[in-house]
Design an enzyme around this catalytic site. Sequence first.
Site: not given
Length: 142
Positions: A30-31, A87, A94, A100, A102
């Site tokens: 994740d960025i 989420n 979300q 996705h 996490h």
Amino acid sequence: MEDCIFCKIVRNEIPSTTVYEDDYVKAFLDISQVTPGHTLLVPKVHVADIFEYDEELAAQVFSRIPLIAKAIKASDPKIIGMNICNNNGEIAYQSVFHSHVHFVPRYSKKDDFWMHWGDHTDQYTPEKLQKIADNIKAHLEV
């Protein structure tokens, strides 16, 4: 979906730091890196959320969770736990509407991540709980 940022990442139209990829899923950092190693696992097919999964997609995506989680934990001896979150819907936090998962490695109680679970035990009798359970059971599609 053409404009979906995760679809673009899956198609390698947007750079990402990939940690795992196969025919069904892609996992990448994740960025935002809430904590070091924060990773996202996405299905390669566009589905907005868990409510759009069929059994085969769910099996393919969710069977990868232990593989990714174990690799993240093994990557740093300072990781003492991990939150794994999925989420669904804006109300559930979300923000990208491509499903996705996490993986948020936990290093201490003082890292930059927390969740709150309200305790409403005193508001539910066994009868109220059974009524809720019966309503859910009535909607199972098995």
